[in-house]
Design a protein around this motif. Structure first.
Motif, short mmCIF file in Angstrom:
data_model
loop_
_atom_site.label_atom_id
_atom_site.label_comp_id
_atom_site.label_asym_id
_atom_site.label_seq_id
_atom_site.Cartn_x
_atom_site.Cartn_y
_atom_site.Cartn_z
N ILE A 48 34.19 87.87 -14.67
CA ILE A 48 34.71 87.76 -13.86
C ILE A 48 35.15 89.47 -14.01
O ILE A 48 35.61 89.61 -15.96
N TYR A 49 35.28 89.85 -13.10
CA TYR A 49 36.09 91.50 -13.76
C TYR A 49 37.63 91.70 -13.25
O TYR A 49 38.25 91.38 -11.92
N PHE A 50 38.80 91.30 -13.67
CA PHE A 50 39.82 92.00 -13.10
C PHE A 50 40.47 93.29 -13.61
O PHE A 50 40.29 94.44 -13.96
N VAL A 51 40.93 93.65 -11.41
CA VAL A 51 40.45 94.72 -11.13
C VAL A 51 42.09 95.26 -10.44
O VAL A 51 43.64 93.39 -10.47
N THR A 52 42.72 96.69 -10.62
CA THR A 52 43.69 96.78 -9.61
C THR A 52 43.45 96.71 -8.21
O THR A 52 45.20 96.63 -7.70
N ASP A 53 42.72 96.59 -7.80
CA ASP A 53 42.29 96.33 -6.23
C ASP A 53 41.58 95.50 -5.80
O ASP A 53 40.07 96.06 -5.85
N VAL A 54 41.27 94.68 -5.49
CA VAL A 54 40.28 93.67 -5.07
C VAL A 54 39.05 94.22 -3.98
O VAL A 54 37.78 94.43 -3.40
N GLU A 55 39.97 95.08 -2.65
CA GLU A 55 39.20 95.38 -1.63
C GLU A 55 38.29 96.33 -2.29
O GLU A 55 37.27 96.27 -0.65
N PRO A 56 37.98 97.43 -2.58
CA PRO A 56 36.58 98.01 -2.75
C PRO A 56 35.50 96.68 -3.19
O PRO A 56 34.44 97.79 -2.27
N PHE A 57 35.36 95.89 -3.63
CA PHE A 57 34.43 95.26 -3.66
C PHE A 57 34.19 94.32 -3.70
O PHE A 57 32.69 93.18 -3.48
N ARG A 58 34.00 94.57 -1.91
CA ARG A 58 33.79 93.59 -0.55
C ARG A 58 33.30 94.63 -0.03
O ARG A 58 31.71 94.11 0.46
N ASP A 59 32.46 95.83 -0.85
CA ASP A 59 31.36 96.15 -0.21
C ASP A 59 29.94 95.73 -1.03
O ASP A 59 29.61 95.87 -2.39
N GLU A 60 28.75 95.29 -0.43
CA GLU A 60 27.90 94.04 -0.91
C GLU A 60 26.74 95.29 -1.57
O GLU A 60 26.96 95.02 -2.54
N ALA A 61 26.51 96.49 -0.68
CA ALA A 61 25.26 97.56 -0.96
C ALA A 61 25.77 98.23 -2.05
O ALA A 61 25.07 98.42 -3.20
N ARG A 62 27.08 98.58 -2.80
CA ARG A 62 28.04 99.24 -4.21
C ARG A 62 27.47 98.68 -4.66
O ARG A 62 27.10 98.91 -5.83
N ILE A 63 27.62 97.07 -4.67
CA ILE A 63 27.79 95.74 -5.92
C ILE A 63 26.13 95.79 -6.33
O ILE A 63 27.01 95.65 -7.66
N VAL A 64 25.93 94.89 -5.69
CA VAL A 64 24.58 94.26 -5.96
C VAL A 64 23.31 95.71 -6.41
O VAL A 64 22.63 95.43 -7.22
N SER A 65 23.35 96.31 -5.66
CA SER A 65 22.76 97.59 -6.58
C SER A 65 22.61 97.66 -7.10
O SER A 65 22.17 98.41 -7.90
N HIS A 66 23.65 97.97 -8.55
CA HIS A 66 23.73 97.81 -10.11
C HIS A 66 23.08 97.12 -10.51
O HIS A 66 22.49 98.05 -11.53
N PHE A 67 22.72 96.31 -10.15
CA PHE A 67 22.14 95.14 -10.83
C PHE A 67 21.43 93.79 -11.09
O PHE A 67 20.24 93.79 -11.43
N GLY A 68 20.11 94.84 -9.73
CA GLY A 68 19.06 94.46 -9.31
C GLY A 68 18.84 94.19 -8.40
O GLY A 68 19.01 94.28 -6.86
N VAL A 69 17.64 93.34 -8.16
CA VAL A 69 17.13 93.47 -6.75
C VAL A 69 17.08 91.89 -6.54
O VAL A 69 16.27 90.96 -6.70
N PRO A 70 17.84 91.42 -5.36
CA PRO A 70 18.37 89.96 -4.87
C PRO A 70 17.71 89.14 -4.47
O PRO A 70 17.07 89.58 -3.50
N VAL A 71 17.27 88.08 -4.67
CA VAL A 71 16.78 87.56 -3.14
C VAL A 71 17.63 86.85 -2.60
O VAL A 71 16.98 86.71 -1.30
N VAL A 72 18.82 86.46 -2.88
CA VAL A 72 19.89 85.96 -2.11
C VAL A 72 21.06 85.97 -2.41
O VAL A 72 21.47 86.23 -4.10
#
Length: 291
Positions: A48-72
């Motif tokens: 769980i990330y506690f954040v000052t603003d949730v909206e910026p984290f709706r960008d899937e490309a920005r989030i997922v690419s940091h952690f690796g290659v997803p299957v789904v």
């Protein structure tokens, strides 16, 4: 391909937070901080990330690419089928090609004080040092809860009504998906009673785990073997036998729990619904009258 280990995965979790000023606190929950869970190769990372603003984290490309290659990737709050809670959070469930899985929630930081304390919590990062010192992770938040008289009565009544009203007519009509659905509800009542039975016989300072996945660890071998017999395939004779086992197991454990607390078990209702199911089973498929 080599599966990344815990040290590498948690380093990714923390580095993502360190690079984003919106993220103020990061915690790890679930089995990876549970001292009573023996780790295995399929353990998830519940972050769980506690954040000052949730909206910026709706960008899937920005989030997922940091952690690796997803299957789904599953974005829970965007779904209309089984949607998320929508309580000021945004959640990603990600299965990666190397076998790792992360379930990460981005939660508005003001929600942090309103959320119930979770005893299975390990702080990974607290940029502003706003969290109090936490106890060592334990299952205390998930311990079994003792039944009140009302709760016990409702469980017995719900079980008997499902067993004696819904099940017989669906069994006679041979509507397999609906029958299986109601048997699942019966089993939920049974599992609740089994939890109380475990608490009464072994103590309430234990957890059955999500979806009672640890029930096998708390029942005696004979009881577990009996519980396994509550599962049946598609053959109606087998289903009927499994229903008899469900009824037998519920009645026995409910009587033990009831005696412990001085609660009255509805024996007349229990006997009546079993007799009715047995009667309905004998009806011909084209019967024009129940009696």
């Amino acid at each position: 391909m080599k599966t990344r280990g815990e040290e590498e995965m948690l380093a990714l979790v923390i580095s993502f937070a360190q690079a984003d000023d919106h993220i103020r606190v990061v915690v790890l929950n679930g089995s990876r901080v549970n001292p009573n869970v023996k780790g295995d190769i399929f353990q998830d990372y519940d972050v769980i990330y506690f954040v000052t603003d949730v909206e910026p984290f709706r960008d899937e490309a920005r989030i997922v690419s940091h952690f690796g290659v997803p299957v789904v990737v599953q974005k829970v709050e965007d779904q209309v089928y089984r949607p998320g809670s929508g309580d000021g959070r945004y959640t990603y469930n990600i299965q990666f090609v190397d076998g790792n899985r992360i379930d990460m929630g981005f939660v508005a930081i003001e929600e942090m004080e309103r959320r119930p304390a979770d005893s299975l919590t390990r702080v990974l990062l607290d940029k502003d040092e706003i969290l109090p010192e936490l106890d060592e992770p334990s299952e205390q938040s998930y311990f079994l809860t003792e039944p009140t008289q009302h709760w016990y009565d409702d469980c017995c009544n719900t079980f008997c009504f499902t067993f004696g009203s819904h099940i017989p007519k669906i069994f006679w009509r041979r509507r397999l998906p609906l029958l299986k659905s109601h048997i699942s509800r019966l089993r939920e009542d049974l599992v609740l009673m089994l939890g109380w039975y475990v608490g009464v016989t072994k103590g309430f300072d234990r957890s059955l785990g999500s979806e009672a996945r640890n029930l096998v660890d708390h029942l005696e071998p004979d009881d577990w073997q009996e519980f396994e017999r509550t599962y049946a395939g598609a053959a109606y004779d087998d289903i009927f036998e499994s229903l008899l086992v469900i009824h037998q197991m519920f009645v026995r454990t409910a009587q033990i729990v009831g005696r412990h607390y001085g609660y009255r078990f509805p024996a007349q209702d229990s006997d009546g619904v079993l007799a009715f199911l047995k009667h309905v089973r004998q009806l011909s498929p084209d019967a024009e009258s129940i009696y």
